[in-house]
Scaffold this motif. Structure first.
Motif, mmCIF file in Angstrom:
data_model
loop_
_atom_site.group_PDB
_atom_site.id
_atom_site.type_symbol
_atom_site.label_atom_id
_atom_site.label_comp_id
_atom_site.label_asym_id
_atom_site.label_seq_id
_atom_site.Cartn_x
_atom_site.Cartn_y
_atom_site.Cartn_z
ATOM 1 N N ALA A 163 0.824 -1.204 0.000
ATOM 2 C CA ALA A 163 0.000 0.000 0.000
ATOM 3 C C ALA A 163 0.861 1.259 0.000
ATOM 4 O O ALA A 163 0.564 2.231 -0.708
ATOM 5 N N ALA A 164 1.935 1.257 0.774
ATOM 6 C CA ALA A 164 2.799 2.435 0.843
ATOM 7 C C ALA A 164 3.495 2.689 -0.483
ATOM 8 O O ALA A 164 3.618 3.838 -0.925
ATOM 9 N N ALA A 165 3.945 1.629 -1.142
ATOM 10 C CA ALA A 165 4.602 1.796 -2.440
ATOM 11 C C ALA A 165 3.617 2.326 -3.474
ATOM 12 O O ALA A 165 3.959 3.186 -4.300
ATOM 13 N N LYS A 166 2.380 1.830 -3.448
ATOM 14 C CA LYS A 166 1.378 2.310 -4.395
ATOM 15 C C LYS A 166 0.991 3.754 -4.093
ATOM 16 O O LYS A 166 0.720 4.549 -5.013
ATOM 17 N N ALA A 167 0.950 4.140 -2.819
ATOM 18 C CA ALA A 167 0.676 5.535 -2.476
ATOM 19 C C ALA A 167 1.797 6.439 -2.996
ATOM 20 O O ALA A 167 1.539 7.528 -3.524
ATOM 21 N N ALA A 168 3.031 5.989 -2.844
ATOM 22 C CA ALA A 168 4.154 6.755 -3.379
ATOM 23 C C ALA A 168 4.068 6.863 -4.898
ATOM 24 O O ALA A 168 4.376 7.911 -5.481
ATOM 25 N N LEU A 169 3.632 5.788 -5.549
ATOM 26 C CA LEU A 169 3.491 5.807 -7.003
ATOM 27 C C LEU A 169 2.420 6.808 -7.436
ATOM 28 O O LEU A 169 2.580 7.502 -8.447
ATOM 29 N N MET A 170 1.333 6.908 -6.673
ATOM 30 C CA MET A 170 0.299 7.878 -6.995
ATOM 31 C C MET A 170 0.821 9.303 -6.848
ATOM 32 O O MET A 170 0.525 10.176 -7.678
ATOM 33 N N HIS A 171 1.611 9.552 -5.820
ATOM 34 C CA HIS A 171 2.195 10.896 -5.664
ATOM 35 C C HIS A 171 3.201 11.166 -6.775
ATOM 36 O O HIS A 171 3.244 12.273 -7.327
ATOM 37 N N TYR A 172 3.980 10.159 -7.124
ATOM 38 C CA TYR A 172 4.933 10.301 -8.223
ATOM 39 C C TYR A 172 4.205 10.632 -9.523
ATOM 40 O O TYR A 172 4.692 11.427 -10.335
ATOM 41 N N THR A 173 3.030 10.063 -9.718
ATOM 42 C CA THR A 173 2.231 10.353 -10.918
ATOM 43 C C THR A 173 1.957 11.844 -11.038
ATOM 44 O O THR A 173 2.107 12.435 -12.122
ATOM 45 N N THR A 174 1.558 12.482 -9.944
ATOM 46 C CA THR A 174 1.250 13.911 -9.994
ATOM 47 C C THR A 174 2.505 14.740 -10.191
ATOM 48 O O THR A 174 2.508 15.696 -10.992
ATOM 49 N N SER A 175 3.577 14.419 -9.487
ATOM 50 C CA SER A 175 4.828 15.170 -9.628
ATOM 51 C C SER A 175 5.406 15.020 -11.026
ATOM 52 O O SER A 175 5.865 15.989 -11.644
ATOM 53 N N GLN A 176 5.378 13.796 -11.531
ATOM 54 C CA GLN A 176 5.902 13.514 -12.861
ATOM 55 C C GLN A 176 5.065 14.213 -13.926
ATOM 56 O O GLN A 176 5.598 14.756 -14.909
ATOM 57 N N ALA A 177 3.752 14.217 -13.749
ATOM 58 C CA ALA A 177 2.872 14.888 -14.705
ATOM 59 C C ALA A 177 3.193 16.372 -14.790
ATOM 60 O O ALA A 177 3.229 16.952 -15.886
ATOM 61 N N LEU A 178 3.417 16.998 -13.655
ATOM 62 C CA LEU A 178 3.745 18.422 -13.637
ATOM 63 C C LEU A 178 5.092 18.679 -14.298
ATOM 64 O O LEU A 178 5.254 19.624 -15.078
ATOM 65 N N ALA A 179 6.057 17.821 -14.019
ATOM 66 C CA ALA A 179 7.398 18.006 -14.574
ATOM 67 C C ALA A 179 7.423 17.820 -16.087
ATOM 68 O O ALA A 179 8.181 18.507 -16.793
#
Length: 261
Positions: A163-179
């Motif tokens: 669950a923690a890894a998937k939560a990090a992946l979801m946050h990475y999705t938003t950061s990566q999208a912005l970048a």
């Protein structure tokens, strides 16, 4: 504003000529996505650890008159990811879509569980995205799709590493999208609910832990487990021109399961 704007003409879910790479795709959700993209006209490459699963995927594709490029790769290893991406890009002629679907299923709250989840569910996606970027930058319609999980959205007494890894992946999705937005590279994620397929996690739990199976089923408002095709259909949408104005979003595909807590 025109009250009835003109929509793009033609088959808007067609992927003819697009190059789609799926990391972790020999069975279940990955297999369904590979066949769906190939059926829509894409040139598809899939990697997974097991050659038997890849051979079965090629046979399934062949039976439908489709061709899928496959490669054995351990997605916890940076070198394996790099070799697969380079080979697939050479065989397909580039990369337009990268789908990060691999999971280590690190459920146990111990060193092995955390290592499996962080190395595969999170870092394999980070590494593949970074290494694929030079090819994605050359595409006129590039996107990255991550497979997260509704497990990331609700606390549970077990499965913390996953669950923690998937939560990090979801946050990475938003950061990566912005970048990547200035480069017109879209980044989204799908958070599947409980998906059942042959030899999958929930098929095994139906036999090995029927009480957990029944309790989970009772929390799905639609009254059934999901099928891999539901995730594949969502993937086609998010990677298609229909979703051209969507980035940084995680789409729950769960029959309302997350609504039940």
């Amino acid at each position: 504003m025109d009250p009835a704007p003109h929509l793009p003409a033609g088959p808007r879910l067609a992927f003819t000529g697009r190059r789609v790479l799926i990391a972790g795709g020999s069975k279940g959700i990955g297999r369904a996505m590979a066949l769906a993209f190939a059926s829509a006209g894409a040139r598809v490459s899939v990697c997974a650890r097991g050659e038997a699963g890849l051979a079965a995927l090629r046979a399934d594709a062949g039976a439908l008159g489709l061709a899928v490029h496959t490669a054995s790769a351990d997605l916890s290893q940076l070198d394996d990811i790099g070799r697969w991406l380079a080979d697939a890009a050479q065989k397909l002629g580039g990369i337009d879509v990268l789908v990060n679907n691999a999971t280590g299923y690190g459920m146990a709250d111990d060193e092995a569980g955390w290592e499996a989840s962080l190395n595969v569910d999170l870092m394999a996606a980070v590494r593949a995205s970074r290494l694929a970027l030079p090819w994605l930058q050359q595409s006129s319609d590039a996107c990255i799709l991550h497979l997260a999980s509704i497990a990331a959205q609700q606390p549970r007494p077990g499965g913390a590493p996953y669950a923690a890894a998937k939560a990090a992946l979801m946050h990475y999705t938003t950061s990566q999208a912005l970048a990547l937005a200035p480069q017109r590279i879209r980044v989204n994620a799908i958070a599947p609910g409980s998906i059942e397929f042959e030899d999958g996690l929930w098929a095994r739990r139906r036999e090995q832990d029927p009480e957990l199976y029944r309790n989970t089923l009772a929390k799905i408002p639609f009254g059934r487990f999901g099928e891999p095709a539901a995730i594949a259909n969502a993937a086609l949408f998010l990677c298609s021109p229909l979703a051209a104005w969507i980035t940084g979003h995680t789409l729950n595909v769960d029959g309302g399961q997350v609504l039940m807590g």
